[in-house]
Design an enzyme around this catalytic site. Structure first.
Site, PDB file in Angstrom:
ATOM      1  N   GLN A 117      -2.527   1.697   5.425  1.00  0.00           N
ATOM      2  CA  GLN A 117      -3.108   2.244   4.205  1.00  0.00           C
ATOM      3  C   GLN A 117      -4.593   1.923   4.116  1.00  0.00           C
ATOM      4  O   GLN A 117      -5.076   0.950   4.693  1.00  0.00           O
ATOM      5  CB  GLN A 117      -2.364   1.705   2.981  1.00  0.00           C
ATOM      6  CG  GLN A 117      -2.244   0.208   2.991  1.00  0.00           C
ATOM      7  CD  GLN A 117      -1.261  -0.342   1.961  1.00  0.00           C
ATOM      8  OE1 GLN A 117      -0.897  -1.501   2.039  1.00  0.00           O
ATOM      9  NE2 GLN A 117      -0.851   0.436   0.993  1.00  0.00           N
ATOM     10  N   GLU A 202      -2.341   2.145  -7.804  1.00  0.00           N
ATOM     11  CA  GLU A 202      -1.464   0.978  -7.799  1.00  0.00           C
ATOM     12  C   GLU A 202      -1.937  -0.130  -8.725  1.00  0.00           C
ATOM     13  O   GLU A 202      -3.128  -0.404  -8.830  1.00  0.00           O
ATOM     14  CB  GLU A 202      -1.399   0.406  -6.371  1.00  0.00           C
ATOM     15  CG  GLU A 202      -0.465  -0.787  -6.246  1.00  0.00           C
ATOM     16  CD  GLU A 202      -0.431  -1.379  -4.853  1.00  0.00           C
ATOM     17  OE1 GLU A 202      -1.491  -1.470  -4.221  1.00  0.00           O
ATOM     18  OE2 GLU A 202       0.658  -1.731  -4.397  1.00  0.00           O
TER      19      GLU A 202
END
Ligand SMILES: *[C@@H]1O[C@H](CO)[C@@H](O)[C@H](O)[C@H]1NC(C)=O
Ligand SMILES: *[C@@H]1O[C@H](CO)[C@@H](O)[C@H](O)[C@H]1NC(C)=O
Ligand SMILES: *[C@@H]1O[C@H](CO)[C@@H](O)[C@H](O)[C@H]1NC(C)=O
Length: 264
Positions: A117, A202
């Site tokens: 990521q 997030e």
């Protein structure tokens, strides 16, 4: 979660060798895989209207992920462009520090072994806003990119590419200038499954708890695509729910946009 022991072991093993520049990041024990709620698929009490207005959309709730996840096979490249948001303190909350991340990735949902990521963190502390750009092959830590100073309003393109299940690249591009920063991973121990592609805002973990989640306004991932073509159609929409309160409203728009707004 099954990663916790591994992450803690890595933390202990590596902490003595941590360079000063990575110390702050390593304080943040990065648990970036999704924490699915056990009662997924059920809108929370008081939940916002679901995207199809009918309560049957494929929306799931998580304590830490908001965005869109595709579940399939052979996902080796995921990209998306965002305009860097200006975080703010959620209305009604006390002063302090509030943060969040926006990133793209491969795996982290149904794949239990690794996540590739890259993205940015955004923080507001008092009236000071700060950002950093990072790359990560979970369960190793996230590391900061250098040479790409992030500011509110920047258009940045985030791309992860798996050249194998153990190797790949994370790239962040200044979409205005075309300048890129790249990190290459090789011979990683923890292998990808290449079965999840995701575009995520997030509430990340630091230590053993989630950071106070910032009001990020709206983050739109444009040009969201997998393997250079297929867009986000068919993705599962994930919203963050904490303490029975839904904090985000995410949806897909067309075949290549994921839009998430803070609604907490
Ligand atoms: C609502 O859900 C039902 C059952 O899944 C479905 O048949 C119907 O088409 C949905 N209506 C709308 C407006 O999405
Ligand atoms: C991108 O380039 C623009 C124009 O030079 C600059 O203002 C901005 O800070 C850069 N942003 C990033 C993330 O590199
Ligand atoms: C990159 O920036 C240009 C110029 O601002 C814009 O036209 C283009 O849509 C951006 N690309 C993406 C994928 O957002």
């Amino acid at each position: 979660m099954k990663f916790t022991a591994v992450a803690s072991a890595l933390l202990c093993a590596n902490i003595a060798a941590a360079a000063p520049g990575t110390a702050a990041r390593r304080e943040r024990e990065v648990q970036r895989s999704i924490n699915r709620r056990t009662n997924t698929l059920q809108p929370a009490v008081g939940a916002l209207e679901l995207p199809n207005g009918n309560g049957t959309a494929h929306v799931e709730y998580s304590s830490n992920w908001a965005g869109a996840v595709l579940i399939g096979t052979g996902y080796t490249s995921v990209t998306g462009t965002i305009v860097v948001p200006t975080p703010s303190k959620p209305s009604g909350s006390s002063s302090g520090t509030y943060s969040g991340s926006a990133w793209v990735g491969i795996d982290g949902d149904t794949c239990g072994t690794a996540i590739l990521q890259t993205g940015i963190d955004f923080t507001i502390s008092g009236s000071t806003v700060s950002y950093d750009a990072w790359y990560e092959w979970y369960p190793d830590y996230a590391y900061d990119f250098s040479g790409i100073p992030i500011s509110a309003g920047d258009s940045i393109t985030m791309t992860v590419t798996a050249t194998s299940k153990k190797a790949g690249t994370a790239v962040i591009k200044n979409n205005t200038t075309g300048k890129t920063v790249t990190h290459s991973f090789s011979s990683e121990t923890n292998q990808l499954c290449e079965e999840n592609a995701e575009w995520i805002v997030e509430d990340y973990e630091s230590g053993s708890s989630l950071v106070n989640f910032a009001d990020f306004g709206t983050v739109t991932f444009t040009g969201a695509s997998v393997n250079g073509g297929t867009g986000v159609s068919g993705a599962t929409i994930i919203d963050i729910e904490q303490n029975s309160k839904v904090l985000t409203s995410c949806s897909t728009s067309g075949s290549s946009e994921v839009v998430c707004s803070y609604t907490g």
